[in-house]
Design a protein around this motif. Structure first.
Motif, PDB file in Angstrom:
ATOM      1  N   GLU A 104     -70.265 -77.906 -60.420  1.00  0.00           N
ATOM      2  CA  GLU A 104     -70.019 -77.278 -59.114  1.00  0.00           C
ATOM      3  C   GLU A 104     -70.357 -78.246 -57.977  1.00  0.00           C
ATOM      4  N   ASN A 150     -82.566 -72.386 -57.871  1.00  0.00           N
ATOM      5  CA  ASN A 150     -81.702 -71.845 -58.935  1.00  0.00           C
ATOM      6  C   ASN A 150     -80.394 -72.624 -59.086  1.00  0.00           C
ATOM      7  N   PHE A 151     -79.972 -73.312 -58.017  1.00  0.00           N
ATOM      8  CA  PHE A 151     -78.846 -74.256 -58.112  1.00  0.00           C
ATOM      9  C   PHE A 151     -79.296 -75.576 -57.503  1.00  0.00           C
ATOM     10  N   ILE A 155     -76.196 -76.550 -54.748  1.00  0.00           N
ATOM     11  CA  ILE A 155     -76.390 -76.040 -53.379  1.00  0.00           C
ATOM     12  C   ILE A 155     -76.728 -77.163 -52.393  1.00  0.00           C
ATOM     13  N   TRP A 158     -73.404 -78.511 -51.576  1.00  0.00           N
ATOM     14  CA  TRP A 158     -72.621 -77.582 -50.736  1.00  0.00           C
ATOM     15  C   TRP A 158     -72.947 -77.814 -49.267  1.00  0.00           C
ATOM     16  N   THR A 222     -80.461 -71.535 -47.891  1.00  0.00           N
ATOM     17  CA  THR A 222     -80.180 -70.579 -48.971  1.00  0.00           C
ATOM     18  C   THR A 222     -81.513 -70.244 -49.613  1.00  0.00           C
ATOM     19  N   ARG A 279     -79.628 -65.426 -59.910  1.00  0.00           N
ATOM     20  CA  ARG A 279     -78.642 -65.936 -58.945  1.00  0.00           C
ATOM     21  C   ARG A 279     -78.621 -64.978 -57.782  1.00  0.00           C
ATOM     22  N   CYS A 280     -78.265 -65.473 -56.611  1.00  0.00           N
ATOM     23  CA  CYS A 280     -78.129 -64.503 -55.517  1.00  0.00           C
ATOM     24  C   CYS A 280     -76.926 -63.621 -55.776  1.00  0.00           C
ATOM     25  N   THR A 281     -76.032 -64.037 -56.694  1.00  0.00           N
ATOM     26  CA  THR A 281     -74.857 -63.222 -57.020  1.00  0.00           C
ATOM     27  C   THR A 281     -75.072 -62.342 -58.262  1.00  0.00           C
ATOM     28  N   ILE A 441     -70.673 -63.116 -60.600  1.00  0.00           N
ATOM     29  CA  ILE A 441     -71.105 -64.510 -60.437  1.00  0.00           C
ATOM     30  C   ILE A 441     -69.925 -65.451 -60.661  1.00  0.00           C
ATOM     31  N   GLY A 442     -70.096 -66.710 -60.244  1.00  0.00           N
ATOM     32  CA  GLY A 442     -69.115 -67.722 -60.645  1.00  0.00           C
ATOM     33  C   GLY A 442     -68.105 -68.108 -59.584  1.00  0.00           C
ATOM     34  N   ALA A 443     -68.482 -68.012 -58.297  1.00  0.00           N
ATOM     35  CA  ALA A 443     -67.545 -68.383 -57.230  1.00  0.00           C
ATOM     36  C   ALA A 443     -67.257 -69.885 -57.250  1.00  0.00           C
ATOM     37  N   PHE A 449     -68.323 -68.723 -49.187  1.00  0.00           N
ATOM     38  CA  PHE A 449     -69.421 -68.163 -49.980  1.00  0.00           C
ATOM     39  C   PHE A 449     -70.471 -67.612 -49.038  1.00  0.00           C
TER      40      PHE A 449
HETATM   41  C1  UN1 Z   1     -76.747 -68.713 -55.732  1.00  0.00           C
HETATM   42  O1  UN1 Z   1     -77.178 -68.054 -56.654  1.00  0.00           O
HETATM   43  O2  UN1 Z   1     -77.454 -68.898 -54.711  1.00  0.00           O
HETATM   44  O3  UN1 Z   1     -71.083 -67.675 -57.465  1.00  0.00           O
HETATM   45  C2  UN1 Z   1     -75.441 -69.413 -55.775  1.00  0.00           C
HETATM   46  C3  UN1 Z   1     -72.007 -68.109 -58.156  1.00  0.00           C
HETATM   47  C4  UN1 Z   1     -72.369 -69.580 -58.047  1.00  0.00           C
HETATM   48  C5  UN1 Z   1     -73.279 -69.829 -56.911  1.00  0.00           C
HETATM   49  C6  UN1 Z   1     -74.538 -69.009 -56.906  1.00  0.00           C
HETATM   50  N1  UN1 Z   1     -71.160 -70.337 -57.884  1.00  0.00           N
HETATM   51  O4  UN1 Z   1     -72.627 -67.407 -58.934  1.00  0.00           O
END
Ligand code: UN1
Length: 494
Positions: A104, A150-151, A155, A158, A222, A279-281, A441-443, A449
């Motif tokens: 990523e 976590n990333f 991140i 990004w 983040t 993950r935040c997602t 998850i998985g964008a 985002f």
């Molecule tokens: C995060 O957990 O802060 O969409 C980022 C997703 C990943 C990014 C997560 N591509 O789950």
């Protein structure tokens, strides 16, 4: 690894003389690196270096700036596997996820490099035919990037890549938990030959003074809501700063009564337990139509029971450890709280002990059923661990109400075969990332985002960060020999 700050193109120690360690969460006896606990003085040095570099850097063409990214990514690609192993060792997520994190990050660099030969402003008609107007982007100056564990690879990239391609310079303050990965990013940036001061990295203990530094124009963050709210307050009190914050979620999968059960169960396990729910997602809520509740619960719990937990470097391990002792305590407290709040526990999760588990921070999945209840804390607060609620609903309207009944709004998925129902979710749920028949998850990096409500400032990261790190300016040129004004403003001069 003996880590150092990376300031003005050189690896340097902190003036504080103090240090901290980064350890492997799967084996806490293993120290992966020692890093400087940076001081206000280090922050100032890094910001001054970035400020000095800014003037020359912004005057390069965007294409030339992009070429540095190309060099950077070529080097990183050669060491993909060792970088992935380091990511996994330091933050504990499974090796497939370590590889995905590195991929990523690489994608972000490639994407930003790819934009440098594409149009990146607008040509806008004037009401006067002899006039042309342009929307042109200008960099803002020195950007502070504060990133989570976590990333640890993706991140930072990004945030760094769009900033520097646009002509800004950056000071990165990574999470202390993943300082080794940040140090590696500095090493590769150095080898790629970025001019000194364009990318600076300072470790540990100095986020506050970085955010408050008067020469920081943009803060990209983040992480947790508490820290993000603090950053927003600092920015509100200054006349020249702005921030874009990504701050978590209480995401959900909505399983409707026509759902493909295979997709529903697999998407839910991936969303709730990949990265151990950190993950935040990640999805902390599964909102399930009562007509399919029994079948869903049976299959979901069966699959959750089969999850292999262990050393994240083993390819067949699905869940590695959580990040640290504080995470163990927080997740355990929420598991207990769910029981107190009347949860029907379907799979009891706890800290694992014995053999390899004694060496690290391992937790097993916690799954419970709970009726929607606006007073419940566990149904509303982010846990950031393998802790998931199944919430039964009677209709799509109720599913939408339950989904929206949190302060967050990041990631939402619906499992349905009916495109009309999917459209209802698209229109009526509050989210930044929406999915149909997929996990939460998985964008991918070329999408916006970011979330709404408490999840973010409404300025999404990844591709759309370009809008945050640039001023959009209007530039108007007259091709005539006389002045013709719009709005009927032309007048006879005296
Ligand atoms: C995060 O957990 O802060 O969409 C980022 C997703 C990943 C990014 C997560 N591509 O789950």
């Amino acid at each position: 690894m003996k880590g150092q700050n990376y300031i003005n193109g050189a690896f340097v120690d902190s003036s504080s003389g103090e240090k901290f360690e980064s350890r492997n969460p799967a084996n806490i006896d293993e120290v992966l690196g020692t890093f400087p606990l940076s001081s206000e003085n280090d922050v100032d040095n890094a910001v001054q270096a970035a400020k000095t570099a800014y003037d020359k850097w912004r005057k390069l063409s965007r294409i030339k700036r992009g070429e540095y990214l190309d060099e950077f990514v070529q080097l990183l690609k050669k060491d993909r596997e060792s970088l992935s192993q380091l990511v996994t060792k330091e933050c504990g997520k499974g090796i497939a996820e370590g590889r995905a994190d590195v991929t990523e990050g690489i994608h972000m660099i490639q994407y930003m490099f790819g934009t440098t030969r594409m149009s990146h402003g607008d040509i806008i008609d004037s009401e006067i035919v002899e006039k042309d107007s342009f929307m042109r982007r200008r960099p803002k100056g020195v950007v502070a990037a504060i990133t989570p564990w976590n990333f640890p690879f993706a991140i930072p990239l990004w945030l760094i890549c769009p900033s520097i391609v646009e002509g800004n310079t950056v000071v990165l303050k990574p999470s202390r938990e993943t300082s080794c990965v940040a140090n590696k990013i500095a090493e590769y940036a150095h080898a790629a030959g970025f001019p000194p001061g364009v990318i600076n990295i300072i470790h540990g203990g100095c986020g506050d003074s970085l955010v408050k530094h008067p020469d920081i124009q943009v803060v990209l963050f983040t992480g947790s809501c508490e820290v993000g709210e603090g950053i927003k307050k600092v920015v509100a009190e200054s006349y020249n700063k702005m921030c874009a914050c990504e701050m978590g979620g209480k995401n959900a999968i909505i399983v409707l009564d026509d759902a493909n059960m295979n997709i529903a169960v697999n998407a839910s396990v991936i969303s709730a337990f990949k990265t151990s729910g950190q993950r935040c997602t990640s999805a902390g809520r599964l909102i399930v139509h009562e007509n399919v509740l029994k079948e869903f619960e049976k299959q979901f719990v069966e699959l959750a029971k089969r999850i292999k937990i262990g050393n994240p470097l083993d390819g067949d391990v699905f869940m590695g450890p959580v990040i640290n002792q504080a995470a163990i305590e927080k997740i355990t407290q929420y598991n207990e709280l769910a029981k107190k709040e009347g949860a029907e526990v379907l799979l009891d999760g706890s800290r694992l002990t014995g053999k390899v588990y004694d060496k690290g921070y391992f937790m097993s999945p916690f799954v419970y059923r709970m009726q929607s209840n606006s007073k419940s804390r566990v149904l509303h607060e982010e846990v950031f661990g393998p802790h998931v609620a199944i919430i039964p609903v009677k209709s799509i309207d109720e599913a939408i109400n339950v989904y929206n009944d949190t302060e967050y709004g990041l990631s939402c998925a619906v499992i349905t075969e009916d495109f009309r129902k999917a459209r209802r979710i698209r229109e009526d749920c509050e989210y930044g990332l929406g999915y149909v028949n997929l996990p939460t998850i998985g964008a991918e990096v070329h999408l916006p985002f970011g979330g709404v409500k408490k999840s973010g400032t409404g300025l999404p990261s990844a591709s759309t960060l370009i809008d945050v790190v640039t001023h959009r300016t209007a530039w108007t040129v007259n091709h005539d020999v006389e002045i013709k004004m719009a709005q009927g403003l032309s007048v006879e001069l005296p």
